[in-house]
Scaffold this motif. Structure first.
Motif, PDB file in Angstrom:
ATOM      1  N   GLN A 160      39.887 -67.792 -48.803  1.00  0.00           N
ATOM      2  CA  GLN A 160      41.041 -66.904 -48.932  1.00  0.00           C
ATOM      3  C   GLN A 160      40.643 -65.584 -49.583  1.00  0.00           C
ATOM      4  O   GLN A 160      41.099 -64.518 -49.161  1.00  0.00           O
ATOM      5  CB  GLN A 160      42.149 -67.587 -49.739  1.00  0.00           C
ATOM      6  N   ARG A 161      39.801 -65.666 -50.604  1.00  0.00           N
ATOM      7  CA  ARG A 161      39.357 -64.445 -51.268  1.00  0.00           C
ATOM      8  C   ARG A 161      38.535 -63.586 -50.301  1.00  0.00           C
ATOM      9  O   ARG A 161      38.719 -62.365 -50.227  1.00  0.00           O
ATOM     10  CB  ARG A 161      38.530 -64.795 -52.497  1.00  0.00           C
ATOM     11  N   SER A 162      37.645 -64.208 -49.543  1.00  0.00           N
ATOM     12  CA  SER A 162      36.812 -63.477 -48.591  1.00  0.00           C
ATOM     13  C   SER A 162      37.647 -62.845 -47.485  1.00  0.00           C
ATOM     14  O   SER A 162      37.322 -61.768 -46.984  1.00  0.00           O
ATOM     15  CB  SER A 162      35.773 -64.416 -47.970  1.00  0.00           C
ATOM     16  N   ALA A 163      38.725 -63.520 -47.110  1.00  0.00           N
ATOM     17  CA  ALA A 163      39.561 -63.039 -46.004  1.00  0.00           C
ATOM     18  C   ALA A 163      40.669 -62.100 -46.452  1.00  0.00           C
ATOM     19  O   ALA A 163      41.466 -61.649 -45.641  1.00  0.00           O
ATOM     20  CB  ALA A 163      40.173 -64.241 -45.273  1.00  0.00           C
ATOM     21  N   GLY A 164      40.726 -61.798 -47.744  1.00  0.00           N
ATOM     22  CA  GLY A 164      41.733 -60.870 -48.232  1.00  0.00           C
ATOM     23  C   GLY A 164      43.122 -61.455 -48.300  1.00  0.00           C
ATOM     24  O   GLY A 164      44.116 -60.723 -48.232  1.00  0.00           O
ATOM     25  N   LEU A 165      43.220 -62.779 -48.453  1.00  0.00           N
ATOM     26  CA  LEU A 165      44.509 -63.455 -48.497  1.00  0.00           C
ATOM     27  C   LEU A 165      44.875 -63.806 -49.945  1.00  0.00           C
ATOM     28  O   LEU A 165      44.055 -63.704 -50.856  1.00  0.00           O
ATOM     29  CB  LEU A 165      44.455 -64.741 -47.666  1.00  0.00           C
ATOM     30  N   THR A 166      46.111 -64.236 -50.143  1.00  0.00           N
ATOM     31  CA  THR A 166      46.517 -64.744 -51.447  1.00  0.00           C
ATOM     32  C   THR A 166      45.687 -65.975 -51.775  1.00  0.00           C
ATOM     33  O   THR A 166      45.575 -66.908 -50.968  1.00  0.00           O
ATOM     34  CB  THR A 166      48.005 -65.128 -51.444  1.00  0.00           C
ATOM     35  N   VAL A 167      45.090 -65.990 -52.953  1.00  0.00           N
ATOM     36  CA  VAL A 167      44.213 -67.095 -53.354  1.00  0.00           C
ATOM     37  C   VAL A 167      45.036 -68.122 -54.113  1.00  0.00           C
ATOM     38  O   VAL A 167      45.315 -67.965 -55.301  1.00  0.00           O
ATOM     39  CB  VAL A 167      43.044 -66.585 -54.215  1.00  0.00           C
ATOM     40  N   ASP A 168      45.447 -69.172 -53.402  1.00  0.00           N
ATOM     41  CA  ASP A 168      46.251 -70.219 -54.041  1.00  0.00           C
ATOM     42  C   ASP A 168      45.773 -71.629 -53.709  1.00  0.00           C
ATOM     43  O   ASP A 168      46.321 -72.615 -54.197  1.00  0.00           O
ATOM     44  CB  ASP A 168      47.729 -70.071 -53.665  1.00  0.00           C
ATOM     45  N   GLY A 169      44.749 -71.748 -52.851  1.00  0.00           N
ATOM     46  CA  GLY A 169      44.227 -73.063 -52.502  1.00  0.00           C
ATOM     47  C   GLY A 169      45.105 -73.851 -51.564  1.00  0.00           C
ATOM     48  O   GLY A 169      44.833 -75.028 -51.306  1.00  0.00           O
ATOM     49  N   VAL A 170      46.135 -73.228 -51.012  1.00  0.00           N
ATOM     50  CA  VAL A 170      47.078 -73.905 -50.113  1.00  0.00           C
ATOM     51  C   VAL A 170      46.847 -73.410 -48.687  1.00  0.00           C
ATOM     52  O   VAL A 170      46.775 -72.198 -48.445  1.00  0.00           O
ATOM     53  CB  VAL A 170      48.537 -73.639 -50.529  1.00  0.00           C
ATOM     54  N   VAL A 171      46.730 -74.332 -47.744  1.00  0.00           N
ATOM     55  CA  VAL A 171      46.542 -73.962 -46.345  1.00  0.00           C
ATOM     56  C   VAL A 171      47.874 -74.095 -45.619  1.00  0.00           C
ATOM     57  O   VAL A 171      48.376 -75.190 -45.384  1.00  0.00           O
ATOM     58  CB  VAL A 171      45.483 -74.836 -45.659  1.00  0.00           C
ATOM     59  N   GLY A 172      48.442 -72.949 -45.291  1.00  0.00           N
ATOM     60  CA  GLY A 172      49.617 -72.873 -44.445  1.00  0.00           C
ATOM     61  C   GLY A 172      49.243 -72.121 -43.180  1.00  0.00           C
ATOM     62  O   GLY A 172      48.062 -71.984 -42.846  1.00  0.00           O
ATOM     63  N   GLY A 173      50.232 -71.595 -42.498  1.00  0.00           N
ATOM     64  CA  GLY A 173      49.966 -70.923 -41.233  1.00  0.00           C
ATOM     65  C   GLY A 173      49.046 -69.728 -41.339  1.00  0.00           C
ATOM     66  O   GLY A 173      48.167 -69.535 -40.487  1.00  0.00           O
ATOM     67  N   VAL A 174      49.202 -68.908 -42.382  1.00  0.00           N
ATOM     68  CA  VAL A 174      48.402 -67.690 -42.512  1.00  0.00           C
ATOM     69  C   VAL A 174      46.932 -68.016 -42.742  1.00  0.00           C
ATOM     70  O   VAL A 174      46.048 -67.470 -42.070  1.00  0.00           O
ATOM     71  CB  VAL A 174      48.946 -66.814 -43.666  1.00  0.00           C
ATOM     72  N   THR A 175      46.657 -68.920 -43.669  1.00  0.00           N
ATOM     73  CA  THR A 175      45.260 -69.290 -43.926  1.00  0.00           C
ATOM     74  C   THR A 175      44.661 -70.007 -42.728  1.00  0.00           C
ATOM     75  O   THR A 175      43.500 -69.779 -42.365  1.00  0.00           O
ATOM     76  CB  THR A 175      45.161 -70.166 -45.183  1.00  0.00           C
ATOM     77  N   ALA A 176      45.440 -70.876 -42.086  1.00  0.00           N
ATOM     78  CA  ALA A 176      44.946 -71.577 -40.898  1.00  0.00           C
ATOM     79  C   ALA A 176      44.577 -70.588 -39.798  1.00  0.00           C
ATOM     80  O   ALA A 176      43.541 -70.735 -39.133  1.00  0.00           O
ATOM     81  CB  ALA A 176      46.000 -72.560 -40.404  1.00  0.00           C
ATOM     82  N   ARG A 177      45.428 -69.581 -39.598  1.00  0.00           N
ATOM     83  CA  ARG A 177      45.141 -68.573 -38.578  1.00  0.00           C
ATOM     84  C   ARG A 177      43.864 -67.815 -38.921  1.00  0.00           C
ATOM     85  O   ARG A 177      43.041 -67.529 -38.039  1.00  0.00           O
ATOM     86  CB  ARG A 177      46.315 -67.599 -38.468  1.00  0.00           C
ATOM     87  N   ALA A 178      43.672 -67.523 -40.197  1.00  0.00           N
ATOM     88  CA  ALA A 178      42.467 -66.819 -40.619  1.00  0.00           C
ATOM     89  C   ALA A 178      41.214 -67.653 -40.350  1.00  0.00           C
ATOM     90  O   ALA A 178      40.175 -67.131 -39.938  1.00  0.00           O
ATOM     91  CB  ALA A 178      42.564 -66.456 -42.101  1.00  0.00           C
ATOM     92  N   ILE A 179      41.301 -68.957 -40.588  1.00  0.00           N
ATOM     93  CA  ILE A 179      40.155 -69.836 -40.302  1.00  0.00           C
ATOM     94  C   ILE A 179      39.862 -69.829 -38.809  1.00  0.00           C
ATOM     95  O   ILE A 179      38.702 -69.733 -38.377  1.00  0.00           O
ATOM     96  CB  ILE A 179      40.419 -71.263 -40.805  1.00  0.00           C
ATOM     97  N   ASP A 180      40.913 -69.915 -37.977  1.00  0.00           N
ATOM     98  CA  ASP A 180      40.731 -69.867 -36.522  1.00  0.00           C
ATOM     99  C   ASP A 180      40.029 -68.586 -36.101  1.00  0.00           C
ATOM    100  O   ASP A 180      39.112 -68.615 -35.266  1.00  0.00           O
ATOM    101  CB  ASP A 180      42.092 -69.959 -35.816  1.00  0.00           C
TER     102      ASP A 180
END
Length: 271
Positions: free
Chosen positions: A53-73
């Protein structure tokens, strides 16, 4: 099917389990994080998610929802020469080495700046580390004025589900009878580097090297805080140690360490 589709509207966090968690783990592994796909969202997965999340510029909370999942994809589907993650918010390509660091090192980096309180007050964060360790450490460590370099090093391992020394003795990190570990033939990012000091020992985690030829070490109780400080190579004569059962670093030696700028003033303020 994408990870985003599998996650849907749900949230996955530490202690979640199941096939979707495994998809998340395998996705993170595909972009460089050293996860094994256990289907259980444990401390190692939590650390990897936060690092991603930190590398991708997202909120760093350790929770995988739609936004983090999309970033991983997106990261999995975006091949490049170095295998780096793309920063989703700014399209900056980050060095692959940043996401391939040992997870305990990532856990420690998240704690930079934590420091003991002056006077009779104790920093509850440091005290809680001892409580998390349990056993003799929890019994003995009651005030942050007690040397806590080994406590910090053990805490980084606990945060990713690995076994530590279960003691407050820095030199136990060079003792396979006290800690399941292997000696490396040279420094590597994430290696534990115990050393002697006046009155005892100190333990730091290799973070890189500086422009003066010193090893840069991530450690606790360095000037009473979690810092990255330079250490002369000659001080690190107890060797470089790696947790047993974890894949060994691809390369060791000073020539392979990343350069981290420093003043060159050798650290001697540890306890």
């Amino acid at each position: 099917m994408t990870i985003e589709t599998s996650v849907g509207s749900k949230l996955y966090r530490q202690n979640s389990s199941g096939p979707v968690v495994q998809e998340i783990q395998l996705g993170l592994r595909a972009v460089g994080y050293k996860l094994s796909g256990t289907s259980f969202f444990g401390p190692a997965t939590n650390t990897a998610v936060r690092s991603f999340q930190r590398s991708a510029g997202l909120t760093v909370d350790g929770v995988v929802g739609g936004v983090t999942a999309r970033a991983i994809d997106v990261a999995v589907a975006t091949p490049n020469a170095t295998g780096a993650v793309i920063n989703i918010s700014s399209s900056i390509v980050l060095p692959a080495a940043q996401i391939q660091r040992a997870l305990w090192f990532e856990a420690g980096m998240n704690l930079l700046g934590v420091k003991e309180f002056a006077g009779s007050r104790d920093n509850p964060i440091i005290i809680d580390w001892a409580k998390d360790e349990g056993g003799d450490v929890a019994k003995v460590y009651t005030h942050d004025s007690i040397a806590w370099c080994a406590l910090f090093a053990n805490h980084t391992l606990t945060k990713v589900g690995l076994e530590g020394t279960e003691t407050l003795w820095a030199l136990d990190f060079a003792n396979p009878k006290k800690w399941p570990c292997l000696r490396l033939d040279g420094p590597a990012v994430g290696a534990f580097a115990p050393m002697l000091r006046d009155g005892g020992g100190h333990i730091t985690i290799v973070a890189g090297k500086d422009q003066h030829g010193n090893v840069m070490g991530l450690g606790g109780n360095q000037s009473d805080a979690v810092t990255i400080a330079p250490f002369a190579v000659s001080r690190l004569n107890k060797g470089y140690w790696w947790p047993a059962g974890v894949p060994l670093p691809d390369r060791t030696g000073m020539t392979h360490l990343p350069v981290i700028s420093s003043s060159g003033k050798i650290s001697s303020d540890e306890a």
